[in-house]
Design an enzyme around this catalytic site. Structure first.
Site, PDB file in Angstrom:
ATOM      1  N   TYR A 272       0.732  -1.229   0.106  1.00 18.56           N
ATOM      2  CA  TYR A 272       0.019  -0.130   0.019  1.00 18.56           C
ATOM      3  C   TYR A 272       0.719   1.338   0.155  1.00 18.56           C
ATOM      4  CZ  TYR A 272      -2.874   3.621   2.131  1.00 18.56           C
ATOM      5  OH  TYR A 272      -3.597   4.714   2.167  1.00 18.56           O
TER       6      TYR A 272
HETATM    7  N1  LIG Z   1      -7.855   4.326   6.180  1.00 16.18           N
HETATM    8  C1  LIG Z   1      -7.083   4.989   6.638  1.00 16.18           C
HETATM    9  O1  LIG Z   1      -6.765   5.166   7.884  1.00 16.18           O
HETATM   10  C2  LIG Z   1      -5.976   5.974   5.666  1.00 16.18           C
HETATM   11  C3  LIG Z   1      -5.305   6.748   6.220  1.00 16.18           C
HETATM   12  C4  LIG Z   1      -4.528   7.707   5.179  1.00 16.18           C
HETATM   13  C5  LIG Z   1      -5.100   7.558   3.730  1.00 16.18           C
HETATM   14  N2  LIG Z   1      -5.847   6.819   3.396  1.00 16.18           N
HETATM   15  C6  LIG Z   1      -6.265   6.940   2.071  1.00 16.18           C
HETATM   16  O2  LIG Z   1      -7.244   7.775   2.041  1.00 16.18           O
HETATM   17  C7  LIG Z   1      -7.928   7.844   0.593  1.00 16.18           C
HETATM   18  C8  LIG Z   1      -9.426   7.886   0.865  1.00 16.18           C
HETATM   19  O3  LIG Z   1      -9.969   7.194   1.972  1.00 16.18           O
HETATM   20  P1  LIG Z   1     -11.530   6.802   2.157  1.00 16.18           P
HETATM   21  O4  LIG Z   1     -11.753   6.162   3.363  1.00 16.18           O
HETATM   22  O5  LIG Z   1     -12.221   7.913   1.693  1.00 16.18           O
HETATM   23  O6  LIG Z   1     -11.543   5.658   0.816  1.00 16.18           O
HETATM   24  P2  LIG Z   1     -12.861   4.698   0.551  1.00 16.18           P
HETATM   25  O7  LIG Z   1     -14.094   4.852   1.310  1.00 16.18           O
HETATM   26  O8  LIG Z   1     -12.105   3.387   0.563  1.00 16.18           O
HETATM   27  O9  LIG Z   1     -12.971   5.019  -0.889  1.00 16.18           O
HETATM   28  C9  LIG Z   1     -12.104   4.810  -2.135  1.00 16.18           C
HETATM   29  C10 LIG Z   1     -12.946   4.872  -3.335  1.00 16.18           C
HETATM   30  O10 LIG Z   1     -12.155   4.426  -4.494  1.00 16.18           O
HETATM   31  C11 LIG Z   1     -13.001   3.729  -5.249  1.00 16.18           C
HETATM   32  N3  LIG Z   1     -12.440   2.890  -6.149  1.00 16.18           N
HETATM   33  C12 LIG Z   1     -11.839   1.815  -5.920  1.00 16.18           C
HETATM   34  N4  LIG Z   1     -11.355   1.144  -6.970  1.00 16.18           N
HETATM   35  C13 LIG Z   1     -11.886   1.889  -8.140  1.00 16.18           C
HETATM   36  C14 LIG Z   1     -11.547   1.787  -9.472  1.00 16.18           C
HETATM   37  N5  LIG Z   1     -11.142   0.705 -10.280  1.00 16.18           N
HETATM   38  N6  LIG Z   1     -12.330   3.008 -10.131  1.00 16.18           N
HETATM   39  C15 LIG Z   1     -12.873   3.975  -9.640  1.00 16.18           C
HETATM   40  N7  LIG Z   1     -12.972   4.184  -8.427  1.00 16.18           N
HETATM   41  C16 LIG Z   1     -12.517   3.094  -7.669  1.00 16.18           C
HETATM   42  C17 LIG Z   1     -13.933   2.922  -4.454  1.00 16.18           C
HETATM   43  O11 LIG Z   1     -15.042   2.409  -5.363  1.00 16.18           O
HETATM   44  P3  LIG Z   1     -15.926   1.238  -4.884  1.00 16.18           P
HETATM   45  O12 LIG Z   1     -16.685   1.161  -3.916  1.00 16.18           O
HETATM   46  O13 LIG Z   1     -16.633   1.063  -6.415  1.00 16.18           O
HETATM   47  O14 LIG Z   1     -14.999   0.251  -4.607  1.00 16.18           O
HETATM   48  C18 LIG Z   1     -14.180   3.924  -3.268  1.00 16.18           C
HETATM   49  O15 LIG Z   1     -15.444   4.756  -3.395  1.00 16.18           O
HETATM   50  C19 LIG Z   1      -7.708   6.451   0.160  1.00 16.18           C
HETATM   51  O16 LIG Z   1      -6.733   6.541  -0.801  1.00 16.18           O
HETATM   52  C20 LIG Z   1      -6.808   5.715   1.510  1.00 16.18           C
HETATM   53  O17 LIG Z   1      -5.906   4.913   0.913  1.00 16.18           O
HETATM   54  C21 LIG Z   1      -6.642   5.797   4.237  1.00 16.18           C
END
Ligand SMILES: NC(=O)c1ccc[n+]([C@@H]2O[C@H](COP(=O)([O-])OP(=O)(O)OC[C@H]3O[C@@H](n4cnc5c(N)ncnc54)[C@H](OP(=O)(O)O)[C@@H]3O)[C@@H](O)[C@H]2O)c1
Length: 212
Positions: free
Chosen positions: A126
């Protein structure tokens, strides 16, 4: 401004779309599942069908003034999808922005993406994908900003954060506040060419962004 959000149905994305709409902007969200369209419309955003791993995003960029990459393969995905989505999807959209002259580009990266090898083994694919995407953006010539939040929570936002190139600590930040910081950063010229870490803190989001 017209703002294109990759990962338009993501948890940060939907929050950002609501904020953008309230602020008088025109958010458009890229989604791959048509069942998600209604949630974007309810948030005030135009849903645009585009699977970033399989489709060419160029026909879907529209007349965007800025792009926010808030997409990601998600916690349930393996190393391969980190590569095709967190890295590959971002690079595709960076290339599209360059070709179509969309100068402003905001990346939702992650704390630890600056030095993936120091992360826990399970996190490495990741963090490596995020690192590669950040490097590609930094080399793109676009007006980029890279935001590296700590662990995301769904606690209600406070509007107060801590942001700096290096915070020297780990921690959490509500998705509400990440969305607010993205809104503030979009038209903060001081954040162009800047990478910063983001955690919950005690400075109002606008002030934290303007002080970067
Ligand atoms: N979790 C943590 O603690 C953390 C910490 C720091 C940074 N982040 C980063 O912050 C960002 C946003 O986080 P979040 O929680 O808002 O993310 P999230 O809710 O998991 O949203 C990610 C989105 O990306 C979409 N996606 C996945 N594959 C795709 C594809 N092939 N084409 C188009 N869209 C696609 C998903 O759609 P589907 O529903 O269709 O899959 C989902 O709507 C992410 O990049 C994450 O890695 C996370």
């Amino acid at each position: 401004m017209e703002i294109l959000i990759a990962g338009g149905h993501g948890q940060i994305a939907l929050r950002l779309e609501r904020l953008l709409k309230q602020a008088g902007h025109r958010p458009r969200g890229l989604i791959r599942n048509p069942a998600h369209a209604g949630d974007l419309e309810a948030a005030g955003a135009e849903p645009v069908m585009c699977d970033l791993e399989h489709d060419d995003p160029r026909p879907h960029v529209g007349t965007a003034d800025a792009i926010v990459y808030a997409a990601g393969a998600g916690p349930g995905s393996g190393a391969e999808r980190k590569r095709t989505m967190d890295y590959g999807g971002a690079v595709k959209l960076i290339d599209a922005a360059r070709e179509l002259d969309v100068a402003r580009w905001l990346m939702v990266s992650s704390m630890g993406a600056g030095d993936p090898d120091s992360g826990a083994e399970a996190m490495r694919p990741y963090l490596q994908a995020k690192h590669g995407a950040d490097e590609a953006l930094a080399a793109s010539g676009l007006d980029w900003t890279i935001v590296r939040p700590g662990r995301l929570t769904n606690e209600p936002g406070t509007g107060f954060v801590e942001a700096a190139a290096q915070l020297g600590r780990r921690g959490e930040v509500p998705r509400d506040d990440v969305a607010l910081v993205l809104l503030e950063a979009l038209d903060a010229p001081n954040t162009v060419g800047v990478t910063f870490e983001l955690l919950a803190g005690e400075t109002p989001a606008r002030e934290a962004v303007r002080s970067l």
